[in-house]
Design a protein around this motif. Structure first.
Motif, PDB file in Angstrom:
ATOM      1  N   PRO A 132       0.930 -57.362  26.648  1.00 22.85           N
ATOM      2  CA  PRO A 132      -0.509 -57.093  26.821  1.00 22.85           C
ATOM      3  C   PRO A 132      -0.880 -55.629  26.616  1.00 22.85           C
ATOM      4  N   GLU A 133      -0.031 -54.714  27.050  1.00 20.79           N
ATOM      5  CA  GLU A 133      -0.349 -53.291  26.922  1.00 20.79           C
ATOM      6  C   GLU A 133      -0.312 -52.803  25.481  1.00 20.79           C
ATOM      7  N   ASP A 134       0.296 -53.572  24.591  1.00 19.63           N
ATOM      8  CA  ASP A 134       0.329 -53.160  23.180  1.00 19.63           C
ATOM      9  C   ASP A 134      -1.072 -53.123  22.570  1.00 19.63           C
ATOM     10  N   TRP A 135      -1.975 -53.955  23.088  1.00 20.51           N
ATOM     11  CA  TRP A 135      -3.340 -53.964  22.545  1.00 20.51           C
ATOM     12  C   TRP A 135      -4.028 -52.620  22.756  1.00 20.51           C
ATOM     13  N   THR A 136      -3.854 -52.039  23.916  1.00 16.64           N
ATOM     14  CA  THR A 136      -4.533 -50.783  24.213  1.00 16.64           C
ATOM     15  C   THR A 136      -3.842 -49.586  23.576  1.00 16.64           C
ATOM     16  N   ALA A 137      -2.694 -49.819  22.934  1.00 18.90           N
ATOM     17  CA  ALA A 137      -2.008 -48.734  22.223  1.00 18.90           C
ATOM     18  C   ALA A 137      -2.477 -48.600  20.778  1.00 18.90           C
ATOM     19  N   LEU A 138      -3.264 -49.558  20.293  1.00 16.66           N
ATOM     20  CA  LEU A 138      -3.732 -49.490  18.905  1.00 16.66           C
ATOM     21  C   LEU A 138      -4.678 -48.305  18.719  1.00 16.66           C
ATOM     22  N   LYS A 139      -4.483 -47.585  17.625  1.00 14.37           N
ATOM     23  CA  LYS A 139      -5.289 -46.408  17.336  1.00 14.37           C
ATOM     24  C   LYS A 139      -6.128 -46.610  16.073  1.00 14.37           C
ATOM     25  N   HIS A 140      -7.195 -45.852  15.996  1.00 17.27           N
ATOM     26  CA  HIS A 140      -8.026 -45.836  14.797  1.00 17.27           C
ATOM     27  C   HIS A 140      -7.219 -45.267  13.638  1.00 17.27           C
ATOM     28  N   LEU A 141      -7.289 -45.897  12.475  1.00 15.65           N
ATOM     29  CA  LEU A 141      -6.509 -45.467  11.313  1.00 15.65           C
ATOM     30  C   LEU A 141      -7.318 -44.532  10.419  1.00 15.65           C
ATOM     31  N   ASP A 142      -6.618 -43.653   9.732  1.00 16.07           N
ATOM     32  CA  ASP A 142      -7.219 -42.809   8.701  1.00 16.07           C
ATOM     33  C   ASP A 142      -7.256 -43.624   7.411  1.00 16.07           C
ATOM     34  N   ALA A 164      -4.977 -61.274  14.849  1.00 17.01           N
ATOM     35  CA  ALA A 164      -4.011 -62.361  14.687  1.00 17.01           C
ATOM     36  C   ALA A 164      -2.862 -61.943  13.784  1.00 17.01           C
ATOM     37  N   TYR A 165      -3.145 -61.148  12.754  1.00 13.10           N
ATOM     38  CA  TYR A 165      -2.079 -60.672  11.878  1.00 13.10           C
ATOM     39  C   TYR A 165      -1.124 -59.747  12.638  1.00 13.10           C
ATOM     40  N   LEU A 166      -1.641 -59.010  13.598  1.00 12.48           N
ATOM     41  CA  LEU A 166      -0.815 -58.081  14.371  1.00 12.48           C
ATOM     42  C   LEU A 166       0.027 -58.782  15.435  1.00 12.48           C
ATOM     43  N   ALA A 167      -0.460 -59.920  15.933  1.00  8.26           N
ATOM     44  CA  ALA A 167       0.207 -60.578  17.059  1.00  8.26           C
ATOM     45  C   ALA A 167       0.712 -61.975  16.755  1.00  8.26           C
ATOM     46  N   GLY A 168       0.141 -62.628  15.745  1.00  2.00           N
ATOM     47  CA  GLY A 168       0.360 -64.051  15.536  1.00  2.00           C
ATOM     48  C   GLY A 168      -0.729 -64.826  16.266  1.00  2.00           C
ATOM     49  N   LEU A 182      -5.895 -63.246  24.624  1.00  2.00           N
ATOM     50  CA  LEU A 182      -7.355 -63.214  24.639  1.00  2.00           C
ATOM     51  C   LEU A 182      -7.890 -63.895  25.897  1.00  2.00           C
ATOM     52  N   ARG A 183      -7.235 -64.956  26.313  1.00  2.00           N
ATOM     53  CA  ARG A 183      -7.686 -65.694  27.488  1.00  2.00           C
ATOM     54  C   ARG A 183      -7.148 -65.113  28.795  1.00  2.00           C
ATOM     55  N   GLN A 184      -5.979 -64.452  28.734  1.00  2.00           N
ATOM     56  CA  GLN A 184      -5.382 -63.872  29.942  1.00  2.00           C
ATOM     57  C   GLN A 184      -5.799 -62.429  30.182  1.00  2.00           C
ATOM     58  N   TYR A 185      -5.948 -61.672  29.095  1.00  2.00           N
ATOM     59  CA  TYR A 185      -6.224 -60.237  29.206  1.00  2.00           C
ATOM     60  C   TYR A 185      -7.396 -59.863  28.292  1.00  2.00           C
ATOM     61  N   PRO A 186      -8.557 -60.443  28.540  1.00  2.00           N
ATOM     62  CA  PRO A 186      -9.679 -60.257  27.613  1.00  2.00           C
ATOM     63  C   PRO A 186     -10.103 -58.795  27.444  1.00  2.00           C
ATOM     64  N   GLU A 187     -10.002 -57.984  28.501  1.00  2.00           N
ATOM     65  CA  GLU A 187     -10.423 -56.594  28.372  1.00  2.00           C
ATOM     66  C   GLU A 187      -9.524 -55.835  27.409  1.00  2.00           C
ATOM     67  N   ARG A 188      -8.224 -56.068  27.474  1.00  7.77           N
ATOM     68  CA  ARG A 188      -7.290 -55.385  26.578  1.00  7.77           C
ATOM     69  C   ARG A 188      -7.526 -55.799  25.125  1.00  7.77           C
TER      70      ARG A 188
END
Length: 323
Positions: A90-100, A138-142, A150-156
């Motif tokens: 779940p914490e991987d979602w909040t590690a995503l950064k804006h790309l150049d 979905a491409y990043l996680a499957g 999405l259903r367990q950690y909607p905020e992330r």
């Protein structure tokens, strides 16, 4: 009429000299380098003289710079397979950064777009294929892990979708600034076999609108609904000029869609069975039937989605010659 005039007339509801036509496919291998992507795109357009160019990207391009791995492994539609993902916890979602977007895979797609615009006929519109933030997630996680998180950690997940939408919005704005005429936005989860309406309103619509607002200077923006039970009524108010979906096989046909969506419909040809397996005469007949059903108006004759790379050129010529 030239191609630009023809499509602009259809969008405006005016009469045209004929129904516009277009179709698109993937180019495995060639879609992984800027010079070869540009070359196959231009060659395809010169061979079939279509009324618009849809930049034929692989789905991996929008998440490649996050570190996924992928390969072409014989997919019948020519797309690449995802070999590894980058979201596991779940914490991987909040590690995503804006790309150049001027670097890496995004950067070389801008380079490829520049090459195509410089060499194509000036009167041929070009639209840029994008996969909406929910599809990118979905491409990043499957698919399975995305839906669970999405259903367990909607905020992330929502925080990650916002980041993905910001990168997507910046990319499509740069495409428009380079001379693209609009976006072809694919919304794979906007179908009832994938999500509920409330889930899509919460997790899909905000990112979709951020991307579409960024391409507001485009005049030929297309919404693609992917799936057999599309949420057309839910998304009919999106700020786009045209709508593409699996009209022949889904539960919404051309006539029904015309009563739901106020703009131009892109469809009429079934791409998974008819286009690969029918005779040229049968393909042409299906195209003529679609034109007749719409009275020659509010229609751009196209397949419902990407077609198989096994489709014969004789069938493609038949589709082009239908109009």
């Amino acid at each position: 009429m030239n191609k630009r005039e023809r499509i602009q007339a259809v969008i405006a509801g005016r009469e045209t000299d004929r129904v516009p036509v277009g179709f698109w496919r993937h180019w495995p291998g060639d879609d992984q380098r800027p010079e070869t992507l540009a070359a196959v795109t231009l060659d395809y357009q010169r061979r079939f003289d279509l009324d618009f160019i849809k930049l034929p990207v692989s789905s991996v391009y929008c998440v490649d710079d996050y570190g996924i791995t992928h390969a072409y492994q014989g997919n019948s539609n020519g797309d690449r397979e995802y070999l590894s993902r980058v979201i596991f916890q779940p914490e991987d979602w909040t590690a995503l950064k804006h790309l150049d977007i001027r670097q890496g895979t995004y950067g070389w797609h801008l380079d490829s777009l520049k090459r195509i615009i410089a060499e194509k006929d000036a009167d041929t519109p070009i639209i840029v294929t994008m996969f909406n933030p929910l599809a990118m997630a979905a491409y990043l996680a499957g698919d399975e892990l995305l839906m669970a998180h999405l259903r367990q950690y909607p905020e992330r997940v929502s925080a990650a979708l916002e980041v993905l939408a910001e990168t997507s919005a910046e990319f499509i704005k740069s495409c428009i600034d380079l001379g693209a005429d609009g976006v072809f936005l694919s919304t794979r989860f906007a179908s009832y076999e994938m999500m509920t309406a409330q889930e899509y309103l919460s997790f899909g619509r905000p990112g979709d609108l951020k991307v579409l607002n960024a391409t507001s200077q485009g005049w030929f923006n297309v919404l693609h609904l992917h799936g057999q039970h599309p949420m057309m009524q839910l998304l009919a108010d999106y700020p786009v000029q045209a709508l593409n979906w699996h009209d022949v096989t889904s539960d919404i046909d051309l006539e029904t869609a015309a009563s739901i969506f106020p703009g131009v419909l892109m469809g009429g040809i079934e791409q998974q069975q008819a286009l690969p397996n029918a005779t040229p005469e049968e393909v042409a007949a299906q195209g003529r039937q679609a034109v007749e059903r719409m009275g020659g108006r509010r229609l751009i004759l196209t397949p419902g989605c990407t077609y198989s790379i096994s489709v014969s050129e004789s069938n493609l010529r038949a589709l082009r010659q239908t109009v």
